[in-house]
Design a protein around this motif. Structure first.
Motif, PDB file in Angstrom:
ATOM      1  N   GLU A 112       0.833  -1.198   0.000  1.00  0.00           N
ATOM      2  CA  GLU A 112       0.000   0.000   0.000  1.00  0.00           C
ATOM      3  C   GLU A 112       0.870   1.252   0.000  1.00  0.00           C
ATOM      4  OE1 GLU A 112      -3.157   0.605   2.806  1.00  0.00           O
ATOM      5  OE2 GLU A 112      -3.520  -1.560   2.883  1.00  0.00           O
ATOM      6  N   PRO A 113       0.385   2.323  -0.656  1.00  0.00           N
ATOM      7  CA  PRO A 113       1.143   3.580  -0.577  1.00  0.00           C
ATOM      8  C   PRO A 113       1.185   4.052   0.877  1.00  0.00           C
ATOM      9  CG  PRO A 113      -0.830   3.835  -1.963  1.00  0.00           C
ATOM     10  CD  PRO A 113      -0.812   2.430  -1.438  1.00  0.00           C
ATOM     11  N   PRO A 114       2.264   4.724   1.267  1.00  0.00           N
ATOM     12  CA  PRO A 114       2.367   5.175   2.664  1.00  0.00           C
ATOM     13  C   PRO A 114       1.324   6.241   2.977  1.00  0.00           C
ATOM     14  CG  PRO A 114       4.172   6.054   1.346  1.00  0.00           C
ATOM     15  CD  PRO A 114       3.416   5.104   0.464  1.00  0.00           C
ATOM     16  N   LYS A 115       0.891   6.256   4.208  1.00  0.00           N
ATOM     17  CA  LYS A 115      -0.039   7.277   4.671  1.00  0.00           C
ATOM     18  C   LYS A 115       0.727   8.587   4.833  1.00  0.00           C
ATOM     19  CE  LYS A 115      -3.352   8.161   8.325  1.00  0.00           C
ATOM     20  NZ  LYS A 115      -3.901   7.761   9.598  1.00  0.00           N
ATOM     21  N   MET A 116       0.109   9.682   4.396  1.00  0.00           N
ATOM     22  CA  MET A 116       0.782  10.980   4.505  1.00  0.00           C
ATOM     23  C   MET A 116       0.959  11.357   5.977  1.00  0.00           C
ATOM     24  SD  MET A 116      -0.191  14.832   3.203  1.00  0.00           S
ATOM     25  CE  MET A 116      -0.967  14.203   1.775  1.00  0.00           C
ATOM     26  N   ASN A 117       2.153  11.796   6.319  1.00  0.00           N
ATOM     27  CA  ASN A 117       2.423  12.273   7.663  1.00  0.00           C
ATOM     28  C   ASN A 117       1.628  13.567   7.863  1.00  0.00           C
ATOM     29  OD1 ASN A 117       3.850  13.800   9.819  1.00  0.00           O
ATOM     30  ND2 ASN A 117       5.143  11.969   9.811  1.00  0.00           N
ATOM     31  N   SER A 122       6.306  14.359  -4.006  1.00  0.00           N
ATOM     32  CA  SER A 122       5.726  13.149  -3.417  1.00  0.00           C
ATOM     33  C   SER A 122       6.073  13.068  -1.936  1.00  0.00           C
ATOM     34  CB  SER A 122       6.263  11.918  -4.148  1.00  0.00           C
ATOM     35  OG  SER A 122       7.671  11.832  -3.983  1.00  0.00           O
ATOM     36  N   HIS A 123       5.566  12.014  -1.299  1.00  0.00           N
ATOM     37  CA  HIS A 123       5.921  11.747   0.094  1.00  0.00           C
ATOM     38  C   HIS A 123       6.072  10.240   0.258  1.00  0.00           C
ATOM     39  CE1 HIS A 123       2.216   9.917   1.681  1.00  0.00           C
ATOM     40  NE2 HIS A 123       1.637  10.607   0.711  1.00  0.00           N
ATOM     41  N   VAL A 124       6.783   9.844   1.289  1.00  0.00           N
ATOM     42  CA  VAL A 124       6.949   8.419   1.600  1.00  0.00           C
ATOM     43  C   VAL A 124       6.510   8.148   3.046  1.00  0.00           C
ATOM     44  CG1 VAL A 124       8.726   7.972  -0.130  1.00  0.00           C
ATOM     45  CG2 VAL A 124       9.404   8.719   2.167  1.00  0.00           C
ATOM     46  N   GLY A 125       5.652   9.033   3.574  1.00  0.00           N
ATOM     47  CA  GLY A 125       5.158   8.867   4.930  1.00  0.00           C
ATOM     48  C   GLY A 125       5.970   9.592   5.983  1.00  0.00           C
ATOM     49  N   GLN A 126       7.125  10.135   5.582  1.00  0.00           N
ATOM     50  CA  GLN A 126       7.955  10.894   6.518  1.00  0.00           C
ATOM     51  C   GLN A 126       7.406  12.321   6.652  1.00  0.00           C
ATOM     52  OE1 GLN A 126      11.747  10.289   4.453  1.00  0.00           O
ATOM     53  NE2 GLN A 126      12.412   9.060   6.205  1.00  0.00           N
ATOM     54  N   PRO A 127       7.855  13.086   7.639  1.00  0.00           N
ATOM     55  CA  PRO A 127       7.344  14.451   7.813  1.00  0.00           C
ATOM     56  C   PRO A 127       8.012  15.450   6.857  1.00  0.00           C
ATOM     57  CG  PRO A 127       8.871  13.926   9.567  1.00  0.00           C
ATOM     58  CD  PRO A 127       8.713  12.674   8.748  1.00  0.00           C
ATOM     59  N   MET A 128       8.053  15.110   5.583  1.00  0.00           N
ATOM     60  CA  MET A 128       8.630  15.976   4.553  1.00  0.00           C
ATOM     61  C   MET A 128       8.103  15.539   3.200  1.00  0.00           C
ATOM     62  SD  MET A 128      12.425  14.322   4.416  1.00  0.00           S
ATOM     63  CE  MET A 128      12.361  14.031   6.166  1.00  0.00           C
ATOM     64  N   LEU A 129       8.235  16.419   2.219  1.00  0.00           N
ATOM     65  CA  LEU A 129       7.940  16.072   0.827  1.00  0.00           C
ATOM     66  C   LEU A 129       9.253  15.910   0.090  1.00  0.00           C
ATOM     67  CD1 LEU A 129       5.041  18.582  -0.018  1.00  0.00           C
ATOM     68  CD2 LEU A 129       4.885  16.243   0.880  1.00  0.00           C
ATOM     69  N   ARG A 148      10.491  20.512   4.137  1.00  0.00           N
ATOM     70  CA  ARG A 148      10.146  20.133   5.508  1.00  0.00           C
ATOM     71  C   ARG A 148       9.317  21.238   6.163  1.00  0.00           C
ATOM     72  NH1 ARG A 148      13.660  16.069   7.869  1.00  0.00           N
ATOM     73  NH2 ARG A 148      12.645  16.708   9.781  1.00  0.00           N
ATOM     74  N   LEU A 149       8.397  20.836   6.991  1.00  0.00           N
ATOM     75  CA  LEU A 149       7.617  21.770   7.792  1.00  0.00           C
ATOM     76  C   LEU A 149       8.006  21.615   9.252  1.00  0.00           C
ATOM     77  CD1 LEU A 149       4.157  21.504   6.170  1.00  0.00           C
ATOM     78  CD2 LEU A 149       4.888  23.573   7.308  1.00  0.00           C
ATOM     79  N   THR A 156       3.590  24.528  13.040  1.00  0.00           N
ATOM     80  CA  THR A 156       3.811  25.914  12.590  1.00  0.00           C
ATOM     81  C   THR A 156       3.568  25.957  11.081  1.00  0.00           C
ATOM     82  OG1 THR A 156       6.132  25.762  11.899  1.00  0.00           O
ATOM     83  CG2 THR A 156       5.720  26.071  14.274  1.00  0.00           C
ATOM     84  N   ASN A 157       3.713  27.132  10.499  1.00  0.00           N
ATOM     85  CA  ASN A 157       3.677  27.269   9.038  1.00  0.00           C
ATOM     86  C   ASN A 157       5.087  27.507   8.492  1.00  0.00           C
ATOM     87  OD1 ASN A 157       4.015  29.916   9.956  1.00  0.00           O
ATOM     88  ND2 ASN A 157       2.698  30.780   8.363  1.00  0.00           N
ATOM     89  N   LYS A 158       6.108  27.275   9.316  1.00  0.00           N
ATOM     90  CA  LYS A 158       7.511  27.463   8.910  1.00  0.00           C
ATOM     91  C   LYS A 158       7.963  26.297   8.030  1.00  0.00           C
ATOM     92  CE  LYS A 158       8.109  31.041  11.672  1.00  0.00           C
ATOM     93  NZ  LYS A 158       7.358  32.173  11.181  1.00  0.00           N
ATOM     94  N   VAL A 159       8.609  26.636   6.917  1.00  0.00           N
ATOM     95  CA  VAL A 159       8.998  25.641   5.915  1.00  0.00           C
ATOM     96  C   VAL A 159      10.480  25.790   5.596  1.00  0.00           C
ATOM     97  CG1 VAL A 159       8.611  24.868   3.542  1.00  0.00           C
ATOM     98  CG2 VAL A 159       6.692  25.669   4.900  1.00  0.00           C
ATOM     99  N   ALA A 160      11.147  24.640   5.382  1.00  0.00           N
ATOM    100  CA  ALA A 160      12.522  24.614   4.878  1.00  0.00           C
ATOM    101  C   ALA A 160      12.524  23.843   3.567  1.00  0.00           C
ATOM    102  CB  ALA A 160      13.455  23.958   5.879  1.00  0.00           C
TER     103      ALA A 160
END
Length: 165
Positions: free
Chosen positions: A2-7, A45-52, A75-76, A80-84
């Motif tokens: 199954e595709p990973p669930k989005m973090n 894309s994402h792999v379920g980690q807390p990043m795209l 990364r978020l 927060t709404n802070k992004v890297a």
């Protein structure tokens, strides 16, 4: 499998997910360059980690020869709404940009830029990017940059049409 669930941390950026193609071709300009056009394919894309994960691959519109390429991660900071935005480019430039996501708009600016010792001059010193999902459901990106010889100036603008979720 199954595709990973989005973090849930990356949910505020879910509007960026998918494969996108430039439509129409992107436009590039800079005081030291002749104006140019390019085609670009973007995978976010994402792999379920807390990043795209992302890749940007641009091509010459006539010859289809590869041009600029970059890949990396978005990364978020949790809660927060802070992004890297961390990117490695085929030009030998590596950059970290930081900013904020507000609704369906992401604005980021360079925090640090590193380059290989034999990178082409003039060297990029600052970069800003703005991504937004427009009212037609298309993703837009505007990139501005400053180099050792030019002040901050818009360099690229491209609109993408989503081709896969």
């Amino acid at each position: 499998m199954e595709p990973p669930k989005m973090n849930p941390v990356v949910e505020p950026l879910s509007w960026m997910l998918g494969t996108w193609l430039s439509d129409p071709p992107g436009a590039g300009t800079y005081p030291t360059l002749q104006p140019f056009q390019y085609l670009e394919e973007v995978h976010i894309s994402h792999v379920g980690q807390p990043m795209l994960n992302f890749s940007f691959n641009s091509f010459h519109p006539d010859t289809r020869k590869p041009m600029h390429r970059e890949c990396g991660f978005i990364r978020l900071k949790p809660d927060t709404n802070k992004v890297a935005f961390v990117s490695a480019q085929n030009t030998g430039v590596v950059e970290v940009e930081e900013g904020e996501v507000n609704g369906q708009e992401l604005c980021i600016a360079s925090h640090s830029i590193a380059r290989i010792s034999f990178a082409k001059e003039p060297h990029v010193e600052q970069i800003t990017r703005k991504f937004r999902l427009n009212s037609e459901g298309k993703l837009e990106q505007t990139v501005s940059m400053a180099t050792t010889t030019q002040p901050m100036t818009q360099h690229l603008h491209v609109t993408y049409k989503k081709v896969t979720p």
